[in-house]
Design an enzyme around this catalytic site. Structure first.
Site, PDB file in Angstrom:
ATOM      1  N   HIS A   1      -7.097  -6.774  -5.537  1.00 42.67           N
ATOM      2  CA  HIS A   1      -6.138  -5.850  -4.940  1.00 42.67           C
ATOM      3  C   HIS A   1      -6.879  -5.071  -3.857  1.00 42.67           C
ATOM      4  CE1 HIS A   1      -2.500  -3.696  -4.429  1.00 42.67           C
ATOM      5  NE2 HIS A   1      -2.941  -2.544  -4.896  1.00 42.67           N
TER       6      HIS A   1
ATOM      7  N   CYS B   1      -0.475  -7.541  -0.554  1.00 42.47           N
ATOM      8  CA  CYS B   1      -1.276  -6.318  -0.495  1.00 42.47           C
ATOM      9  C   CYS B   1      -2.347  -6.355   0.597  1.00 42.47           C
ATOM     10  CB  CYS B   1      -1.901  -6.020  -1.852  1.00 42.47           C
ATOM     11  SG  CYS B   1      -2.944  -7.333  -2.516  1.00 42.47           S
TER      12      CYS B   1
ATOM     13  N   ASP C   1      -2.001   3.947  -1.909  1.00 41.44           N
ATOM     14  CA  ASP C   1      -1.603   2.552  -2.058  1.00 41.44           C
ATOM     15  C   ASP C   1      -0.283   2.344  -1.324  1.00 41.44           C
ATOM     16  OD1 ASP C   1      -0.619   0.044  -2.923  1.00 41.44           O
ATOM     17  OD2 ASP C   1      -1.881   0.151  -4.708  1.00 41.44           O
TER      18      ASP C   1
END
Length: 651
Positions: A317, A290, A334
Site C-alpha cells: 500500500h 492506490c 491516505d
C-alpha cells in the site's frame, strides 16, 4: 488504422508545444470520459461554446478534425458522438495520443552514484530491496519539476478550497470556548502591555498555520470524491461488461512500466489498463489504484508548497505524509480513503501485518514503521529482509548523498536535521502511553471491490462495537444532529445553524454495527449510500443518545432520513427508549414506519435512546446492494441524509 485519423494526429504535431499539449489533453479527456461512461449522453456531447472547443481544439491544427475522424457529428449547438459510433476509434485515438506524448528527448540517465551506495556484501534479497528504495528515492524528485507543478496547479480548484477552508475555520472559532477565552485574554494583555502588534502577529501566524492544515482536509476530500476514480478492473470497451485481470505485461513506455490485460467476462475482449508511474498523464486520466492515487496526491501537495513525502508500505500500500508547521510533526494522509492523521488504521482497522514502512521526499529517506504500529514485537519478527544496522546505514548513506549535492543549501540541511530529530523523538516507543488507544476503532478499508478487499484480508464481516454515545444534554435543551453521506460527516448545530461539533466517518458516531456495513460509492452513477457487505444476510447500525444531565430528560424526538430498496429488499427502523423511573429502569421499543418525517412525544421522560436500522432481503448475487440507507447523489453538496432533533425539558 484509419488514415484520416493518422493524418489529423500528425497535424497536431505541427502546432506549438503548448497548443499541441492542450489539444491532446482535451482529446484524451473526451475519449476517457466516453470510454468510462459509454451510455451517458452528457459525455457524448461537447458544446461548441465549451472551453475545450474554443480554447483547446479550435486553435490547434488537427484538433477538431480528430473529433470528426472518431465519429463526432455537428448538430445545432454541439458536437455529438452517435450511440452507434464504434468506440474502437476512440481507443485508437487514445493510443496514438499516448504514443505521441512520449518524451522526445533521451531518457534520463540513472544516477549511478546512488546505486553504488548499495552495500557490496548484500544478498540477492537485500539488493532487490535496496534497489526499490533507491528507485523510490529517485522518483520523488519528479514532484519538484516546475513545469509539472504548473500543470498540476491548473487542476486544483484553489479558490473553492480556500473558501471552504475559511468557512470551516470560522465555524471552529465560533464553536470553541477556548478561542473566546484566548480572544478576551489577548485584549486584556493589549491594554496592560500595549503589545498589540506582537500579539496580533502571533495570533495571525497561528491562524495561518491552522488554515494550512484545514486546507489539507478540504483538498483530501475534494481529491477523493471529485477528482480521482478508483479502478479495480476497467469496463469492456466493446460491450461495457465487467472484466477480470488475466496477465501483466512489461511496457517500453518509460512513464508506464507495466500494463495490465483484462478480459471481458461476457464477450472475451481484451482491455489494456496501463499502470502509470509518471504523474503527468494521470493528471488527465485521473484513475487507478492506490499507487496512482498517492502519486498524484503527493504531487498536488508539493505543488501547493507543502513539505510532502510518498510513503511505501512493503505489504502493498502507499499513501502520503505532510509536515504540519502548526503541529511540528508529519501528518498521515491516505487519499484513497479520505483519511487524515489515523496512522494505526492499517494495523488496527485493515489488520495488516506490517514490516517495513518507508517515507521518501526530496530531502530524505526515513523508516517510519513505528508511527504505524503498536505491535513492535510482531513487526520485528517480520523484518527479516536485512539486518537493522545495514538498513539504517544504507538510509543514512542516501541522505548524506542527497544533502551533499551541489544545489542543496546549508540552511535547508540544518532545517531537515532539526525536523528529523523532532520526528525521531515522536517515534520512540513509550510503553503504556502509546498502547492506551488499542480499543479505538480505526475502520476497515473502503476502496476497491468487496472481493478484492476480502482477498487481501483488509476487511471483516464480524460485529463491530464503537460504543459512541451522543450526549444530547450537552448543548442545552435542544439537540440538532445532521449526517451527510456525501461528505461522510456528522455535525451538531445550534438553533441558528452554527456548527458546534463535527465527526468525520459514519461509523465513528455509532454504538455498533454488524453485517459488514460500509459506505458504497458508485462513481459511474455518481451515487453513494450505506449497505451491508456482499454475502451477508442482514446488516444493522445502532446509534446511542443519552441525557447525561440529571436535571433534564427527553421531551420530543424527531427523525428525518432516506432509504431506497430494490427487488423485495427491506429496511426497518426502530427506537428503543430507556426511562429512569424511581431508580427502576424501564424501556419501550417503537417501530418507525415513516422515516421521511417521524416525530413523537411518546418517549417523553426517557434518558437514553438507541436508534436501530436493519437492512435485509433483496435478490440474487447483488441482494446486499438492494437495501440502501441514505442514498444521495455525489453532486448534492448540501445533503442532510440523516436529521435528528431532540427537545429536552427540566425534570
Amino acid at each position: 488504422m484509419d488514415k484520416d485519423l493518422l493524418r489529423s494526429v500528425d497535424l497536431l504535431k505541427e502546432n506549438e508545444e503548448q497548443v499541441r499539449n492542450d489539444a491532446e489533453n482535451a482529446l484524451l479527456t473526451v475519449c476517457q470520459n466516453i470510454l468510462l461512461h459509454p451510455n451517458d449522453k452528457q459525455y457524448r456531447e461537447v458544446r461548441l461554446d465549451n472551453p475545450i472547443v474554443t480554447t483547446k481544439l479550435l486553435p490547434a491544427l488537427g484538433g477538431i478534425e480528430c473529433l470528426f475522424d472518431i465519429g463526432f457529428v455537428e448538430t445545432t449547438d454541439c458536437l455529438s458522438l452517435p450511440q452507434e459510433a464504434p468506440l474502437s476509434k476512440l481507443q485508437a485515438l487514445q493510443e496514438l495520443l499516448n504514443k505521441s506524448s512520449l518524451p522526445t528527448k533521451a531518457p534520463t540517465v540513472k544516477d549511478k552514484a546512488l546505486y553504488n551506495l548499495i552495500p557490496v556484501t548484500s544478498t540477492d534479497g537485500e539488493e532487490n530491496y535496496f534497489l526499490s528504495i533507491v528507485e523510490y528515492f529517485r522518483s520523488v524528485l519528479r514532484y519538484e519539476d516546475a513545469n509539472l507543478q504548473e500543470k498540476a496547479k491548473k487542476v486544483i480548484p484553489i479558490v473553492d478550497l480556500e473558501i471552504a477552508t475559511m468557512t470551516r475555520l470560522g465555524q471552529l472559532h465560533k464553536s470553541t470556548l477556548l478561542f473566546i477565552a484566548s480572544f478576551c485574554y489577548r485584549h486584556v494583555k493589549l491594554f496592560q502591555s500595549g503589545s498589540q502588534k506582537g500579539v496580533e502577529k502571533q495570533q495571525s501566524e497561528h491562524d495561518v498555520d491552522d488554515a494550512k492544515d484545514l486546507f489539507l482536509m478540504e483538498l483530501l476530500h475534494w481529491y477523493k470524491y471529485k477528482f480521482f476514480t478508483w479502478v479495480d478492473s476497467p469496463k469492456c470497451t466493446a460491450c461495457f461488461s465487467e472484466c477480470n485481470q488475466q496477465e501483466l505485461l512489461l511496457s517500453d513506455d518509460p512513464r508506464c512500466p507495466q500494463v495490465e490485460i483484462h478480459k471481458c467476462t461476457r464477450c472475451g475482449t481484451r482491455v489494456q489498463f496501463p499502470r502509470y508511474s509518471d504523474p503527468e498523464p494521470l493528471l488527465t486520466l485521473r484513475r487507478g489504484r492506490c499507487g496512482e492515487w498517492a502519486n498524484v496526491f503527493t504531487l498536488l501537495c508539493r505543488t501547493l508548497g507543502y513539505d510532502a513525502r510518498f510513503v511505501y508500505d512493503h505489504t502493498d500500500h502507499v499513501w502520503t505524509e505532510v509536515w504540519s508547521i502548526h503541529e511540528k510533526r508529519w501528518i498521515h494522509m491516505d487519499p484513497c480513503e479520505d483519511v487524515m492523521d489515523r496512522p494505526l488504521m492499517y494495523e488496527k482497522g485493515w489488520k495488516k501485518k506490517l514490516n517495513y514502512v518507508i517515507a521518501f521526499s526530496k530531502d530524505e529517506v526515513q523508516d517510519v514503521t513505528w508511527r504505524y504500529t503498536r505491535d513492535l514485537i510482531g513487526v520485528m519478527k517480520r523484518r527479516n529482509i536485512c539486518s537493522e544496522s545495514k538498513l539504517l546505514q544504507f538510509i543514512e548513506s542516501l541522505n548524506k548523498y542527497r544533502h551533499s549535492s551541489p544545489h542543496y543549501s546549508a540552511a535547508r540541511r540544518q532545517y531537515v536535521i532539526k525536523r528529523r530529530l523532532l520526528e525521531l523523538v515522536e517515534l520512540i516507543h513509550v510503553p503504556n502511553k502509546r498502547d492506551s488507544n488499542d480499543n479505538k476503532y480505526y475502520g476497515e478499508r473502503s476502496t476497491g471491490s468487496y472481493e478484492w478487499r476480502r482477498a487481501r484480508r483488509e476487511i471483516s464481516e464480524s460485529n463491530t462495537k464503537i460504543n459512541y454515545s451522543w450526549d444530547v444534554s450537552k448543548y442545552g435543551e435542544a439537540f440538532h444532529l445532521q449526517y451527510s453521506v456525501v461528505k461522510d460527516m456528522y455535525k451538531i448545530t445550534d438553533n441558528n445553524g452554527t456548527i458546534l461539533m463535527e465527526i468525520s466517518g459514519w461509523q465513528y458516531g455509532t454504538k455498533e454495527f454488524e453485517g459488514g456495513m460500509f459506505r458504497k460509492v458508485e462513481h459511474d452513477w455518481k451515487m453513494t449510500y450505506l449497505s451491508r457487505s456482499p454475502g451477508t444476510i442482514c446488516g444493522k447500525i445502532k446509534w446511542c443518545f443519552v441525557v447525561a444531565n440529571p436535571n433534564l430528560y427527553l421531551k420530543t424526538f424527531h427523525l428525518q432520513t432516506t432509504t431506497k430498496i430494490f427487488h423485495e429488499a427491506n429496511v426497518s427502523w426502530d427506537v428503543d427508549a430507556i426511562f429512569d423511573n424511581a431508580n427502576q429502569n424501564k424501556s419501550v421499543v417503537l417501530p418507525i414506519s415513516d422515516v421521511s418525517n417521524y416525530r413523537t412525544d411518546q418517549l417523553k421522560g426517557a434518558t437514553k435512546l438507541i436508534l436501530t436500522v436493519t437492512v435485509s432481503g433483496g435478490q440474487g448475487d447483488c441482494a446486499w446492494q438492494h437495501a440502501q440507507i441514505f442514498r444521495q447523489s455525489l453532486e448534492n453538496e448540501d445533503d442532510r441524509s440523516l436529521v435528528i432533533d431532540i427537545e429536552l425539558e427540566n425534570r
